[in-house]
Design an enzyme around this catalytic site. Structure first.
Site, PDB file in Angstrom:
ATOM      1  N   LYS A   6      -4.826 -32.736 105.319  1.00 19.04           N
ATOM      2  CA  LYS A   6      -5.200 -32.383 106.679  1.00 19.04           C
ATOM      3  C   LYS A   6      -4.660 -33.408 107.664  1.00 19.04           C
ATOM      4  O   LYS A   6      -4.593 -34.593 107.367  1.00 19.04           O
ATOM      5  CB  LYS A   6      -6.726 -32.319 106.781  1.00 19.04           C
ATOM      6  CG  LYS A   6      -7.273 -31.981 108.161  1.00 19.04           C
ATOM      7  CD  LYS A   6      -8.784 -31.987 108.135  1.00 19.04           C
ATOM      8  CE  LYS A   6      -9.343 -31.665 109.520  1.00 19.04           C
ATOM      9  NZ  LYS A   6      -9.017 -32.722 110.524  1.00 19.04           N
ATOM     10  N   LYS A  11      -2.547 -39.542 105.553  1.00 20.38           N
ATOM     11  CA  LYS A  11      -1.349 -39.358 104.724  1.00 20.38           C
ATOM     12  C   LYS A  11      -0.300 -40.418 105.017  1.00 20.38           C
ATOM     13  O   LYS A  11       0.270 -41.015 104.100  1.00 20.38           O
ATOM     14  CB  LYS A  11      -0.735 -37.969 104.968  1.00 20.38           C
ATOM     15  CG  LYS A  11      -1.573 -36.797 104.545  1.00 20.38           C
ATOM     16  CD  LYS A  11      -0.829 -35.492 104.733  1.00 20.38           C
ATOM     17  CE  LYS A  11      -0.284 -35.308 106.134  1.00 20.38           C
ATOM     18  NZ  LYS A  11      -1.320 -35.383 107.192  1.00 20.38           N
ATOM     19  N   LYS A  37       4.959 -35.669 114.692  1.00 21.91           N
ATOM     20  CA  LYS A  37       4.526 -36.890 115.386  1.00 21.91           C
ATOM     21  C   LYS A  37       5.450 -38.059 115.068  1.00 21.91           C
ATOM     22  O   LYS A  37       5.472 -39.054 115.796  1.00 21.91           O
ATOM     23  CB  LYS A  37       3.091 -37.268 114.997  1.00 21.91           C
ATOM     24  CG  LYS A  37       2.042 -36.253 115.407  1.00 21.91           C
ATOM     25  CD  LYS A  37       0.641 -36.832 115.323  1.00 21.91           C
ATOM     26  CE  LYS A  37       0.274 -37.399 113.958  1.00 21.91           C
ATOM     27  NZ  LYS A  37       0.223 -36.383 112.895  1.00 21.91           N
ATOM     28  N   ASP A 121      -2.338 -28.000 107.036  1.00 23.84           N
ATOM     29  CA  ASP A 121      -3.547 -27.525 106.381  1.00 23.84           C
ATOM     30  C   ASP A 121      -3.207 -26.380 105.440  1.00 23.84           C
ATOM     31  O   ASP A 121      -3.963 -26.056 104.540  1.00 23.84           O
ATOM     32  CB  ASP A 121      -4.562 -27.034 107.423  1.00 23.84           C
ATOM     33  CG  ASP A 121      -5.100 -28.191 108.261  1.00 23.84           C
ATOM     34  OD1 ASP A 121      -4.667 -29.333 108.029  1.00 23.84           O
ATOM     35  OD2 ASP A 121      -5.943 -27.945 109.133  1.00 23.84           O
TER      36      ASP A 121
END
Length: 261
Positions: A6, A11, A37, A121
């Site tokens: 998620k 991560k 990102k 997700d």
């Protein structure tokens, strides 16, 4: 190795720290950030590097050195990048990046470990590329014991199941909720896998990230760094893989509620 989970679950922190641990052990490592990102490699390079998508906007014929940066202890770092929020498909950046890296023979170099930090997700579209195109041999999922984190992990296993991916286990990135380890271990057993490692919540990890470093570099002799060294070893030596059997939504709801009753 493809690391899924998620958004916001840790991560990038996990990938960067185990990459640093592998490099400290003398392994040749590449890290490919597949999140728009583009922050996976920040703590390895000490700054945000230019993404493949952004580089291609100004340079239609880049060389490999324009796309791959050298980070901590010689780790090769790549960020796929993606469109601005609300503009286009975020997963498209992963597809473009992987094709361009292949064209430039980025994978001809003999790496001991290649790590993919993959947003999502649900494993779909561009985010399934590391599995669908056989770039990754192994999959690990980062999750806490929180409802939404495990819900996302269960959804990810649905994609892994369809793609016949090799799930190596769940990395429990603790948030400090009640019965957290028990919940994550029970979830792993329920879907047919294992908990491959547990990372405790720590202010030192956050402190190191504020300095744009992994905790493995920032505090190499700390308990936190030791946890990442152990996780890296356990992942590298792991031989326990499975095609997961995810729960349907009703089953998952009942599963999680059983820990609250």
């Amino acid at each position: 190795m493809a690391i899924y989970g998620k958004g916001g679950i840790g991560k990038s922190t996990t990938v960067a720290n185990i990459a640093a641990a592998y490099s400290r052990a003398g392994k040749k490592v590449m890290v490919i950030g597949c999140d728009p990102k583009a922050d996976t490699t920040r703590t390895l390079c000490g700054r945000r590097i230019s993404t493949i998508i952004d580089t291609l906007k100004d340079n239609k014929k880049p060389e490999l050195g324009d796309l791959v940066y050298e980070g901590f202890n010689g780790i090769k770092c790549v960020e796929s990048g993606g469109p601005e929020p609300g503009v286009g498909c975020a997963g498209r950046g992963v597809i473009v990046a992987m094709k361009r890296l292949e064209q430039l023979h980025a994978f001809d170099e003999q790496f001991d470990v290649i790590l993919y930090d993959v947003l999502g997700d649900v494993v779909c579209g561009g985010f399934s590329v590391p599995l669908r195109e056989d770039y990754a041999d192994e999959v690990f999922i980062v999750s806490s014991g929180e409802y939404m984190s495990l819900y996302a992990a269960n959804n990810i296993t649905k994609g892994i199941n369809k793609l016949k991916g090799n799930l190596g286990g769940i990395i429990c990135n603790r948030r400090g909720t009640d019965n957290e380890i028990k919940i994550v271990e029970s979830f792993a057993e329920r879907i047919g896998t294992q908990v491959i490692g547990i990372i405790e919540r720590s202010n030192l990890i956050q402190r190191s990230e504020l300095d744009a470093k992994t905790v493995v570099e920032y505090a190499s002799d700390s308990v936190e760094a030791d946890a990442y060294y152990k996780l890296a070893d356990d992942i590298f030596e792991n031989e326990n893989y499975s095609i997961p059997e995810p729960m349907d939504n009703d089953e998952f709801e009942d599963f999680f509620k059983s820990f609250l009753d």
